[in-house]
Design an enzyme around this catalytic site. Sequence first.
Site, PDB file in Angstrom:
ATOM      1  N   GLY A 251      -0.113 -75.584 -70.056  1.00  0.00           N
ATOM      2  CA  GLY A 251       0.052 -76.518 -70.193  1.00  0.00           C
ATOM      3  C   GLY A 251      -0.718 -77.692 -71.793  1.00  0.00           C
ATOM      4  N   CYS A 358      17.367 -94.736 -50.767  1.00  0.00           N
ATOM      5  CA  CYS A 358      16.181 -95.708 -50.181  1.00  0.00           C
ATOM      6  C   CYS A 358      15.197 -95.763 -49.872  1.00  0.00           C
ATOM      7  CB  CYS A 358      17.000 -95.946 -48.684  1.00  0.00           C
ATOM      8  SG  CYS A 358      18.939 -95.797 -48.645  1.00  0.00           S
ATOM      9  N   TYR A 386       9.856 -79.358 -64.580  1.00  0.00           N
ATOM     10  CA  TYR A 386       9.861 -79.243 -63.528  1.00  0.00           C
ATOM     11  C   TYR A 386      10.713 -81.023 -63.108  1.00  0.00           C
ATOM     12  CZ  TYR A 386       4.725 -77.343 -64.901  1.00  0.00           C
ATOM     13  OH  TYR A 386       3.898 -76.273 -65.093  1.00  0.00           O
TER      14      TYR A 386
HETATM   15  N1  LLP Z   1      -0.639 -72.255 -65.002  1.00  0.00           N
HETATM   16  C1  LLP Z   1      -0.819 -72.508 -64.091  1.00  0.00           C
HETATM   17  C2  LLP Z   1      -2.172 -71.884 -63.319  1.00  0.00           C
HETATM   18  C3  LLP Z   1      -0.597 -73.345 -63.255  1.00  0.00           C
HETATM   19  O1  LLP Z   1      -0.771 -74.716 -62.283  1.00  0.00           O
HETATM   20  C4  LLP Z   1       0.358 -74.220 -64.328  1.00  0.00           C
HETATM   21  C5  LLP Z   1       1.053 -75.863 -64.176  1.00  0.00           C
HETATM   22  C6  LLP Z   1       1.191 -72.913 -65.497  1.00  0.00           C
HETATM   23  C7  LLP Z   1       0.301 -72.298 -65.958  1.00  0.00           C
HETATM   24  C8  LLP Z   1       1.601 -74.039 -66.003  1.00  0.00           C
HETATM   25  O2  LLP Z   1       1.431 -75.520 -67.005  1.00  0.00           O
HETATM   26  P1  LLP Z   1       2.428 -75.936 -67.824  1.00  0.00           P
HETATM   27  O3  LLP Z   1       2.619 -75.196 -69.339  1.00  0.00           O
HETATM   28  O4  LLP Z   1       3.974 -76.733 -67.594  1.00  0.00           O
HETATM   29  O5  LLP Z   1       1.588 -77.520 -68.178  1.00  0.00           O
HETATM   30  N2  LLP Z   1       4.796 -81.157 -61.969  1.00  0.00           N
HETATM   31  C9  LLP Z   1       4.080 -81.399 -63.218  1.00  0.00           C
HETATM   32  C10 LLP Z   1       3.199 -80.660 -63.378  1.00  0.00           C
HETATM   33  C11 LLP Z   1       2.836 -79.516 -62.252  1.00  0.00           C
HETATM   34  C12 LLP Z   1       1.345 -78.340 -63.465  1.00  0.00           C
HETATM   35  C13 LLP Z   1       1.409 -77.951 -62.436  1.00  0.00           C
HETATM   36  N3  LLP Z   1       0.497 -76.203 -63.310  1.00  0.00           N
HETATM   37  C14 LLP Z   1       4.455 -82.772 -64.063  1.00  0.00           C
HETATM   38  O6  LLP Z   1       5.616 -82.784 -63.615  1.00  0.00           O
HETATM   39  O7  LLP Z   1       3.997 -82.894 -65.158  1.00  0.00           O
END
Ligand code: LLP
Length: 430
Positions: A251, A358, A386
Amino acid sequence: MTSTVSLPQLAGHPHFHYQNGVLHAEGVALDTLARDLGTPLYVYSRAALQAAYDNYRQAIGERPVLVCFGMKANSNLAVLKEFARMGAGFDIVSGGELKRVLAVGGDPAKVVFSGVGKQEWEMRDALQAGVKCFNVESTAELRRLSRVAQVTGLQARVSLRVNPDVDAHTHPYISTGLKENKFGIAIEEALQAYELAASLPGLKIVGVDCHIGSQLTDISPYFDALDKLIDLIERLAQAGITIEHLDLGGGLGIRYTDEVPPSPKALLDGVFERLKARGHGHLHLVLEPGRSLVGNAGVLLTTVQFLKHNDARNFAIVDAAMNDLLRPTLYQAYHGVAPVVPRQDCPAQIYDVVGPVCESGDWLAKERSLALAEDDVLAVESAGAYGMVMAGNYNTRPRAAEVMVDGSRFHIVRQRETLDDLLRGESTLP
Ligand code: LLP
């Protein structure tokens, strides 16, 4: 020779910089790369991946922390191999992701398996691989996992993903720690769920897990969640349930424009300070960062096809689209756009940068001041997380190629999809 042209600043990209008026990834000129390999093209910097991981490593020091790369952010095998080589573990959410980890020789004993909908075959594969932990999200999943463990004769190590009901102050689609989200077990019900886990055969309780959201630019939600998890850990201990590790998920945000996200060090210092203050300094910690390890290690190169002007707007129609980078239209996300060879021979205008798909929602950037001509190459910034993983084939558009730069060399780490690839597997009725 350094250029005298005033060059755009790339928000969070120390490994992407201008040299002689041309944007480079490390030692590789991106105009040449785009010309030789075509666009849309994802370009990653190996040094940037290493620097991002080092940032965590240095923050950790001697403390007992395992970094499990949240590989949903970027699961290209070359990217995974780098993290495996540096000693990272992986946070997986599917049997497919497990296959990728194993394909690059990642250590299953450093894999945590998250996700709300694990199927039996995925549980079986993960048990047989010997993953470190299943992050279980419901009592129904506990029962299924117990059954699969008994059938395979293997013990499943489990954490429960607890939903601490904290507001992560981020986009609603990527906020996961609130009650209305599908994720985790409500913290008030966690003790009961742990007692169920303790009573089921084939399971061994090893941890407590949470993940409150993504692109967090404020550190306090982590500590709010941590305080609640420590309360839970103490209630568990009273019930005779002890744990080895605490998993705080991923996160940490990155800089897309002018954000100042908390550093891994600030997070870890704060976490260990709180753990020690409450007598839990011995606990091992797991983190699952995705975006903060890869987001600013990549750009998406795209070529201007046409410039189109009407009364209301100027459009730069480029060859990348929402199928290549979904974030802008899905989350109204901001990605910087930088010309690979900034030009001085025409005035800057305010453009919407849009793709050929489109849909009116097919845009990559809105209202950017750019000096452009047809055939110019643009770098869409912060596309390492992502980006490619969320790409699709809408409008029968082949997915982009991916390249990893390493110093003055580059490697194609995923071939561009072909139209034949897209038609393969389909058939008409006899
Ligand atoms: N752990 C779990 C259980 C998660 O669901 C996620 C991300 C992470 C770790 C990694 O989180 P990060 O460090 O990348 O914030 N597609 C979206 C983000 C979706 C995140 C989903 N879960 C975007 O493009 O912003």
